[in-house]
Design a protein around this motif. Structure first.
Motif, short mmCIF file in Angstrom:
data_model
loop_
_atom_site.label_atom_id
_atom_site.label_comp_id
_atom_site.label_asym_id
_atom_site.label_seq_id
_atom_site.Cartn_x
_atom_site.Cartn_y
_atom_site.Cartn_z
N GLU A 38 2.29 6.74 -6.68
CA GLU A 38 1.18 7.76 -7.11
C GLU A 38 1.64 9.05 -6.84
OE1 GLU A 38 -2.16 6.84 -4.77
OE2 GLU A 38 -2.97 5.11 -6.22
N THR A 46 2.43 1.84 -3.46
CA THR A 46 1.23 2.46 -4.43
C THR A 46 1.17 3.81 -4.18
OG1 THR A 46 0.17 0.15 -4.51
CG2 THR A 46 -1.26 2.41 -5.09
N GLN A 51 0.94 -1.15 -0.04
CA GLN A 51 -0.02 -0.08 -0.06
C GLN A 51 0.79 1.27 -0.01
OE1 GLN A 51 -2.09 -1.21 3.55
NE2 GLN A 51 -3.93 -0.99 2.36
#
Length: 269
Positions: A12, A8, A5
């Motif tokens: 981003e 990611t 997580q």
């Protein structure tokens, strides 16, 4: 938060801002700086990012890599057309303008080739040829110099020519744009010549697509503050636009009205 997580979210943020800082990520993710550095190391091994001192940037080659003109001409072609349309609105008959060598400035040259009475200063034989084919009475001043892989004429002869001139607008294409590096290029002589372009312009308009954000070349041309205007395509992220606006008076994306851009920037301050 589990490592996948975090990875990611880091990617981003990186795609949005062009670069990330260890200290900021540690605070935002509520983890230690050591954990963030470990995450960045994993992502770097996968090729998803490039670690830098204190953070990371998008992968884009080494600071000294210098792809040739033909290669760059096909990269982000749609974005360059957006920027060229935006920049062309600033060019009027009878003006004197400078265009440094590059594919974005070359795209702009094609768009304004038929504007009558221009005086065009350039260190690009390819750009000079565009205006030669235009046939509408432009005066083209082509600097001498040593040709680089990007087809720029650079070095003492180019700098000497530019130091003797003053133009209404200097349109400057760059290799990379970042908060820490400013405006950069992989080539030492090209950096010196581009600084002379900046000095020659009553107004300096940097034209760069959003892929240049977060990229750092080997040599700094100037700090971000050297630009009076920054023109980019619609893909430039809001966060990047706002960061640029901290240093540059006018930051405009294609399709965005200048007044609207200024209002949005003011709201974020």
């Amino acid at each position: 938060m589990l490592p996948p997580q975090r990875h990611t979210l880091i990617l981003e943020r990186l795609r949005r801002d062009g670069q990330v800082r260890v200290t900021t990520l540690a605070s935002d993710l509520a983890v230690s700086e050591m954990t963030v550095r470990r995450d960045l190391g994993i992502l770097a091994e996968r090729g998803d990012l490039v670690k830098t001192h204190g953070g990371a940037t998008l992968p884009g080659g080494t600071t000294s890599s210098e792809p040739g003109f033909a290669h760059n001409l096909g990269v982000a072609a749609d974005e360059k057309e957006q920027i060229a349309r935006l920049a062309a609105e600033r060019v009027h008959p009878g003006m004197s303008i400078a265009l440094n060598a590059g594919t974005t400035t070359h795209t702009l040259a094609r768009r304004i080739a038929h504007v009558p009475g221009l005086t065009v200063v350039t260190n690009s034989p390819r750009i000079a040829a565009v205006f030669d084919e235009g046939g509408t009475g432009q005066t083209v001043i082509l600097t001498g110099g040593i040709r680089t892989p990007s087809d720029a004429l650079v070095g003492p002869y180019a700098v000497h020519t530019l130091r003797a001139l003053r133009v209404d607008i200097c349109f400057l294409g760059v290799h990379g744009v970042s908060p820490e590096g400013g405006l950069t290029t992989p080539n030492l002589l090209e950096a010196e010549t581009n600084r002379a372009f900046i000095d020659a312009g009553a107004s300096v308009v940097v034209i760069a697509d959003h892929h240049k954000w977060g990229v750092t070349g080997l040599c700094q041309i100037a700090e971000l503050e050297a630009a009076d205007v920054f023109l980019s395509d619609a893909g430039l992220a809001d966060a990047a636009r706002d960061r640029l606006a901290e240093s540059i008076d006018s930051v405009i994306r294609a399709g965005e009205h200048p007044d609207a851009a200024a209002t949005q920037t003011g709201e974020n301050e």
